[in-house]
Design an enzyme around this catalytic site. Structure first.
Site, PDB file in Angstrom:
ATOM      1  N   LYS A   1      -5.956 -54.439  20.416  1.00 48.30           N
ATOM      2  CA  LYS A   1      -4.905 -53.530  19.965  1.00 48.30           C
ATOM      3  C   LYS A   1      -3.754 -54.394  19.464  1.00 48.30           C
ATOM      4  CE  LYS A   1      -3.050 -49.342  19.618  1.00 48.30           C
ATOM      5  NZ  LYS A   1      -3.657 -48.217  18.888  1.00 48.30           N
TER       6      LYS A   1
ATOM      7  N   GLY B   1     -12.994 -37.363  15.064  1.00 48.72           N
ATOM      8  CA  GLY B   1     -12.505 -37.803  16.354  1.00 48.72           C
ATOM      9  C   GLY B   1     -12.421 -36.744  17.425  1.00 48.72           C
ATOM     10  N   SER B   2     -12.398 -35.472  17.043  1.00 46.14           N
ATOM     11  CA  SER B   2     -12.251 -34.405  18.045  1.00 46.14           C
ATOM     12  C   SER B   2     -12.737 -33.088  17.447  1.00 46.14           C
ATOM     13  CB  SER B   2     -10.781 -34.295  18.475  1.00 46.14           C
ATOM     14  OG  SER B   2     -10.607 -33.312  19.468  1.00 46.14           O
TER      15      SER B   2
ATOM     16  N   LYS C   1      -8.719 -41.969  17.691  1.00 48.01           N
ATOM     17  CA  LYS C   1      -9.145 -43.351  17.443  1.00 48.01           C
ATOM     18  C   LYS C   1      -9.554 -44.069  18.717  1.00 48.01           C
ATOM     19  CE  LYS C   1      -5.516 -44.965  15.375  1.00 48.01           C
ATOM     20  NZ  LYS C   1      -4.703 -43.741  15.323  1.00 48.01           N
ATOM     21  N   THR C   2      -8.753 -43.899  19.765  1.00 50.25           N
ATOM     22  CA  THR C   2      -9.038 -44.617  21.008  1.00 50.25           C
ATOM     23  C   THR C   2     -10.336 -44.124  21.639  1.00 50.25           C
ATOM     24  OG1 THR C   2      -6.683 -45.029  21.393  1.00 50.25           O
ATOM     25  CG2 THR C   2      -8.146 -45.181  23.305  1.00 50.25           C
TER      26      THR C   2
ATOM     27  N   GLY D   1      -1.914 -45.518  14.181  1.00 50.05           N
ATOM     28  CA  GLY D   1      -1.741 -44.520  13.134  1.00 50.05           C
ATOM     29  C   GLY D   1      -2.759 -44.701  12.024  1.00 50.05           C
TER      30      GLY D   1
ATOM     31  N   ALA E   1     -14.164 -32.502  21.195  1.00 48.64           N
ATOM     32  CA  ALA E   1     -12.823 -32.394  21.763  1.00 48.64           C
ATOM     33  C   ALA E   1     -12.912 -32.492  23.281  1.00 48.64           C
ATOM     34  CB  ALA E   1     -12.184 -31.074  21.346  1.00 48.64           C
TER      35      ALA E   1
ATOM     36  N   GLU F   1      -2.905 -39.499  16.728  1.00 56.59           N
ATOM     37  CA  GLU F   1      -3.408 -38.508  17.688  1.00 56.59           C
ATOM     38  C   GLU F   1      -4.639 -37.768  17.163  1.00 56.59           C
ATOM     39  OE1 GLU F   1      -2.104 -38.442  20.697  1.00 56.59           O
ATOM     40  OE2 GLU F   1      -0.614 -39.935  20.088  1.00 56.59           O
TER      41      GLU F   1
ATOM     42  N   ASP G   1      -3.723 -48.123  24.967  1.00 55.23           N
ATOM     43  CA  ASP G   1      -4.983 -47.700  24.363  1.00 55.23           C
ATOM     44  C   ASP G   1      -6.132 -48.634  24.732  1.00 55.23           C
ATOM     45  OD1 ASP G   1      -3.652 -45.600  23.195  1.00 55.23           O
ATOM     46  OD2 ASP G   1      -3.450 -46.563  21.245  1.00 55.23           O
TER      47      ASP G   1
END
Length: 228
Positions: free
Chosen positions: A34, A168-169, A15-16, A110, A199, A12, A47
């Site tokens: 995936k 990532g965010s 990555k996606t 993960g 984000a 979480e 994903d």
């Protein structure tokens, strides 16, 4: 660079969305692979489908296995009574896609060393079979330096190339740790900072996502953001 492996320092962390941003920066045929989707029932979009939704119709989505429990792939496969995904299967699937696409993005589940089978095989084993570089997606805030350093160290120990790091965010109003981490992440990873994704990027309308993706990523990933 025909095949690129996208891993993370945990779950979480974006990555996606990062995978979708890299795909959106390409105007040629892209495939997203995936290997193991966990935590979803048959028919639910996973994903890989999310990458296609955000990045566009030039992206082909392939999923090798799906397990209903939201667990590590090896555990989820065992609980479901289904065969696990083996590294050679990931490498073979990526190789076939590479013959028909300009870029193949392999998105892990993960972190780098999450187990895919009972023998302890990981995404790193698939990357080694593919001789593919690895992008590490990491959170912005406190604690990310340690997990990023550990992931980069694990890659080096296996003779794998860490192409770089992507946040990532990134919060709209980052705290002190997040701001400092932009300078420190390349140091602990011994690899460049290749992107900073804001984000909420995954909640953008797909057209907006595609138009903005290039500003989040450096040229090494197809964008126009200066590398750190």
């Amino acid at each position: 660079m025909t095949v690129l492996v996208v891993t993370g320092t945990g779950t979480e962390i974006g990555k996606t969305v990062v995978t979708a941003a890299v795909a959106a920066c390409r105007d040629r045929a892209v495939a997203v692979l995936k290997p193991a989707q966990t935590g979803l029932a048959p028919g639910e979009p996973g994903d890989a489908a999310e990458v296609v939704r955000l990045a566009g119709g030039h992206v082909t989505a392939v999923e090798l296995a799906r397990y209903p429990d939201p667990l590590a792939p090896a555990t989820a496969a065992r609980r479901a009574g289904l065969p696990p995904v083996r590294p050679y299967e990931i490498a073979e699937a990526a190789g076939k896609l590479a013959a028909e696409h300009d870029l193949v993005l392999v998105e892990g589940a993960g972190g780098l060393l999450v187990r895919f089978d009972e023998e302890g095989s990981t995404l790193a084993d698939a990357a080694r079979l593919l001789s593919a570089p690895v992008v590490v997606v990491t959170p912005a805030g406190l604690g990310t330096l340690n997990t990023t350093a550990l992931t980069a160290e694990a890659l080096r120990a296996r003779g794998l190339e860490c192409l770089g790091v992507v946040v990532g965010s990134m919060p709209a109003e980052p705290d002190l740790a997040a701001r400092c981490n932009l300078e420190d992440l390349p140091l602990v990873a011994d690899a460049p900072l290749l992107g900073v994704v804001p984000a909420g990027a995954g909640a953008l309308a797909p057209a907006d996502f595609r138009s903005r993706a290039g500003s989040w990523l450096s040229a090494r990933l197809g964008g126009d953001r200066p590398a750190g």
